[in-house]
Design a protein around this motif. Structure first.
Motif, PDB file in Angstrom:
ATOM      1  N   THR A  92       0.835  -1.205   0.000  1.00  0.00           N
ATOM      2  CA  THR A  92       0.000   0.000   0.000  1.00  0.00           C
ATOM      3  C   THR A  92       0.869   1.253   0.000  1.00  0.00           C
ATOM      4  O   THR A  92       0.606   2.226  -0.719  1.00  0.00           O
ATOM      5  N   MET A  93       1.904   1.220   0.804  1.00  0.00           N
ATOM      6  CA  MET A  93       2.852   2.328   0.870  1.00  0.00           C
ATOM      7  C   MET A  93       3.523   2.546  -0.487  1.00  0.00           C
ATOM      8  O   MET A  93       3.743   3.684  -0.917  1.00  0.00           O
ATOM      9  N   GLY A  94       3.834   1.443  -1.178  1.00  0.00           N
ATOM     10  CA  GLY A  94       4.462   1.538  -2.491  1.00  0.00           C
ATOM     11  C   GLY A  94       3.574   2.253  -3.496  1.00  0.00           C
ATOM     12  O   GLY A  94       4.054   3.058  -4.299  1.00  0.00           O
ATOM     13  N   ASP A 256       8.968   2.516   6.300  1.00  0.00           N
ATOM     14  CA  ASP A 256       8.765   3.734   5.523  1.00  0.00           C
ATOM     15  C   ASP A 256      10.011   4.608   5.446  1.00  0.00           C
ATOM     16  O   ASP A 256       9.963   5.712   4.889  1.00  0.00           O
ATOM     17  N   GLY A 257      11.137   4.121   5.976  1.00  0.00           N
ATOM     18  CA  GLY A 257      12.354   4.935   5.968  1.00  0.00           C
ATOM     19  C   GLY A 257      12.804   5.344   4.583  1.00  0.00           C
ATOM     20  O   GLY A 257      13.205   6.493   4.347  1.00  0.00           O
ATOM     21  N   ALA A 275      12.025  -1.288  -4.288  1.00  0.00           N
ATOM     22  CA  ALA A 275      12.937  -1.559  -3.171  1.00  0.00           C
ATOM     23  C   ALA A 275      12.165  -1.993  -1.929  1.00  0.00           C
ATOM     24  O   ALA A 275      12.599  -2.892  -1.191  1.00  0.00           O
ATOM     25  N   LEU A 276      11.019  -1.368  -1.677  1.00  0.00           N
ATOM     26  CA  LEU A 276      10.207  -1.741  -0.526  1.00  0.00           C
ATOM     27  C   LEU A 276       9.739  -3.190  -0.626  1.00  0.00           C
ATOM     28  O   LEU A 276       9.809  -3.956   0.342  1.00  0.00           O
ATOM     29  N   MET A 277       9.246  -3.577  -1.802  1.00  0.00           N
ATOM     30  CA  MET A 277       8.743  -4.943  -1.973  1.00  0.00           C
ATOM     31  C   MET A 277       9.880  -5.964  -1.926  1.00  0.00           C
ATOM     32  O   MET A 277       9.728  -7.050  -1.357  1.00  0.00           O
ATOM     33  N   MET A 278      11.019  -5.630  -2.502  1.00  0.00           N
ATOM     34  CA  MET A 278      12.162  -6.542  -2.452  1.00  0.00           C
ATOM     35  C   MET A 278      12.685  -6.681  -1.024  1.00  0.00           C
ATOM     36  O   MET A 278      13.102  -7.758  -0.598  1.00  0.00           O
ATOM     37  N   ILE A 420      -4.091   6.591   9.006  1.00  0.00           N
ATOM     38  CA  ILE A 420      -4.886   7.704   8.469  1.00  0.00           C
ATOM     39  C   ILE A 420      -4.811   7.766   6.942  1.00  0.00           C
ATOM     40  O   ILE A 420      -5.858   7.743   6.270  1.00  0.00           O
ATOM     41  N   PRO A 421      -3.618   7.830   6.319  1.00  0.00           N
ATOM     42  CA  PRO A 421      -3.593   7.871   4.852  1.00  0.00           C
ATOM     43  C   PRO A 421      -4.103   6.574   4.214  1.00  0.00           C
ATOM     44  O   PRO A 421      -4.749   6.618   3.157  1.00  0.00           O
ATOM     45  N   PHE A 422      -3.838   5.430   4.831  1.00  0.00           N
ATOM     46  CA  PHE A 422      -4.320   4.161   4.283  1.00  0.00           C
ATOM     47  C   PHE A 422      -5.848   4.130   4.256  1.00  0.00           C
ATOM     48  O   PHE A 422      -6.457   3.696   3.275  1.00  0.00           O
ATOM     49  N   SER A 423      -6.479   4.589   5.333  1.00  0.00           N
ATOM     50  CA  SER A 423      -7.941   4.594   5.412  1.00  0.00           C
ATOM     51  C   SER A 423      -8.541   5.556   4.391  1.00  0.00           C
ATOM     52  O   SER A 423      -9.552   5.239   3.739  1.00  0.00           O
TER      53      SER A 423
END
Length: 521
Positions: A92-94, A256-257, A275-278, A420-423
């Motif tokens: 989701t962050m990606g 999230d860094g 990079a996040l998923m890997m 908050i942003p995910f919702s």
């Protein structure tokens, strides 16, 4: 319409000075000027993302909580639950960072997705949660590294009598080294992160090989896969299991860094999600393999839990290598990775603070938002973050319990800043999907399901992160994170009324491209 609202990707006609490449154009379309040095390659970003989590190494540091609540079986199934949940969170962050690749991260996304009437306020609350959580994470990572070093000394020198002020001085030393790499050697940080990625994998192979080949003890299958423990005193093993989830959750923290470093990454809208998923794939695989190896070679669980070093992994590795010297050497490799993690943690925490200051959301914003022209880093934000970590470490001299209360804020603060942003993202993609323009990296039709699961997982994990490790509850074993997290929210609300509502108007639109600007820098 403000460009943040729809993640516009149109090519904007800018001068070479303003936007010389795709990254600068994307950043300009979101209202931000490119002022930092973009020198992180995809491999360097992957190294940063992996070593901010240091999952297989970090798992050792919080091993004791999962052993107390859940035991070996609880650790295994809790790890799998945590791995799947973090994968949904990171996916989701990606998607969000691909749409809005700015160092602000969560509070920027919240502003972009929230209704006009509430976007400024919700963005402000999200930003403070993220900023304070990252400051606490930086302090806790330094403290973890320092006390692990003390553990190595205890393991190898029986005459050593540890003192809390020793740990504080070690924090000062660790922060000082990290400062050098984040200021004068900042240009070399991508190369360092690439090297650390190699060490992350090579040391995994070394440690797991020694443990599985040399260990004189091999646990039975039933003692690994089906042994549940409830040493925390809870009413049921099921409840104990959920309390023990803090172990795998903390081992993946810092996901999230890389997002907060994205204004220093080439091709950020594509590279950061990759990079996040890997990183979740690599860290999840190595972390799970190391967990299984550890449980098969742990030997006496009570002996590991009662290790005078304070860290069971030092006793486990000493037993596995059949010597105190060998165990100390193997443990030192892990502690070196803790220190390497600190390099990226200081960088990411300072960039989150810098981004929030850039948008006038913190006191003394102009100074904290300043970027040193020679070093190309937000020097004041870096120094400020280092100062906060050192100041917080002083608390440990008076009371380790109070200091642990501060660092316990990390998980709750980070998850709160995601929720908050995910919702808002989940709501908008269901009710108003036409208002969302996907970035270069997208989950497509599966996104809504992944997004929904990430929200539900965050709620469950955040709820149990507030529970104490054992009952009955006394001041010494109280989990103060619920108090600290509530204090952060109250602080943000109070500071909003006194200061924020007067100066914070959402992410400042700096580029002046004439695209429905809401407010100018």
């Amino acid at each position: 319409m403000h460009p943040l609202e729809n993640g516009v990707r149109e090519t904007i006609s800018l001068s070479t000075e303003t936007a010389s490449d795709t990254d600068a154009r994307e950043l300009a379309a979101l209202g931000k000027k490119a002022v930092l040095r973009r020198n992180f390659s995809p491999l360097a970003v992957l190294g940063l993302a992996c070593t901010l989590m240091v999952t297989w190494e970090g798992f050792f540091s919080v091993f004791i909580f999962g052993l107390l609540n859940g035991g070996p079986a609880g650790l295994i199934y809790g790890f799998l639950f945590g791995w799947v949940g973090w994968a949904a969170v990171i996916a989701t962050m990606g998607e969000l960072v691909s749409m809005w690749p700015t160092a602000g991260g969560q509070y920027h996304w919240t502003y972009a997705l929230a209704p006009p009437k509430s976007r400024i306020f919700l963005s402000y609350i999200t930003g403070w949660q993220s900023v304070i959580a990252w400051q606490a994470l930086c302090a806790s990572a330094a403290y973890l590294t320092a006390t692990s070093l003390q553990g190595l000394i205890i393991n190898s020198q029986n005459s050593y009598t540890p003192r809390r002020w020793h740990g504080t001085l070690l924090v000062f030393a660790i922060i000082s080294v990290c400062l050098v790499f984040n200021t004068f050697l900042a240009k070399q940080l991508p190369r360092v992160e690439t090297t650390v990625l190699v060490l992350h994998i090579v040391l995994f192979v070394i440690v797991i090989t020694v443990m599985t080949v040399m260990s004189p003890v091999k646990s039975r299958n039933e003692d690994v896969w089906t042994l549940w423990l409830n040493e925390g005193g809870y009413e049921s093993k099921a409840l104990s299991f959920f309390v023990g989830l803090i172990t795998p959750v903390f081992a993946f923290s810092g996901a999230d860094g890389a997002v907060h470093m994205c204004e220093e990454i080439k091709g950020a809208s594509r590279v950061v999600p990759w990079a996040l998923m890997m990183s979740i794939l690599i860290n999840g695989t190595t972390g799970f393999a190391m967990l299984i190896a550890t449980l098969y070679t742990i030997g006496s669980i009570p002996a590991a839990l009662s290790s005078p070093t304070g860290y069971p992994f030092i006793a486990i590795l000493s037993s596995a290598s059949r010597s105190t010297a060998g165990g100390t050497a193997l443990s030192a490799l892990i502690v070196c990775m803790f220190a390497a993690c600190m390099l990226g943690t200081l960088a990411s925490a300072s960039r989150q603070l810098w981004a929030f200051a850039r948008d006038n959301a913190v006191p003394n914003a102009a100074r904290l938002a300043h970027v040193n022209e020679t070093l190309k880093v937000p020097l004041a934000a870096v120094l400020g973050t280092a100062g906060v970590s050192c100041s917080l470490s002083l608390i440990n001299i008076g009371s380790a319990t109070v200091f642990n209360a501060v660092v316990s804020l990390t998980v709750a603060g980070l998850l709160g800043s995601y929720l908050i942003p995910f919702s808002l993202f989940f709501y908008k993609r269901i009710k108003y999907p036409a208002q969302l323009t996907p970035g270069p990296w997208s989950l497509g039709r599966y996104g809504v399901w992944v997004n929904g699961f990430a929200i539900a997982w965050c709620v469950v994990v955040m709820f149990f992160s507030f529970w104490p490790a054992s009952v009955p509850v006394e001041p010494v074993n109280m989990n103060w994170s619920v108090v600290l997290w509530s204090a952060v929210i109250l602080f943000a609300l109070g500071f909003w009324g006194l200061h924020g509502r007067k100066v914070y108007k959402g992410p400042v639109f700096e580029t002046g491209l004439g695209m429905g600007v809401l407010h100018e820098a």
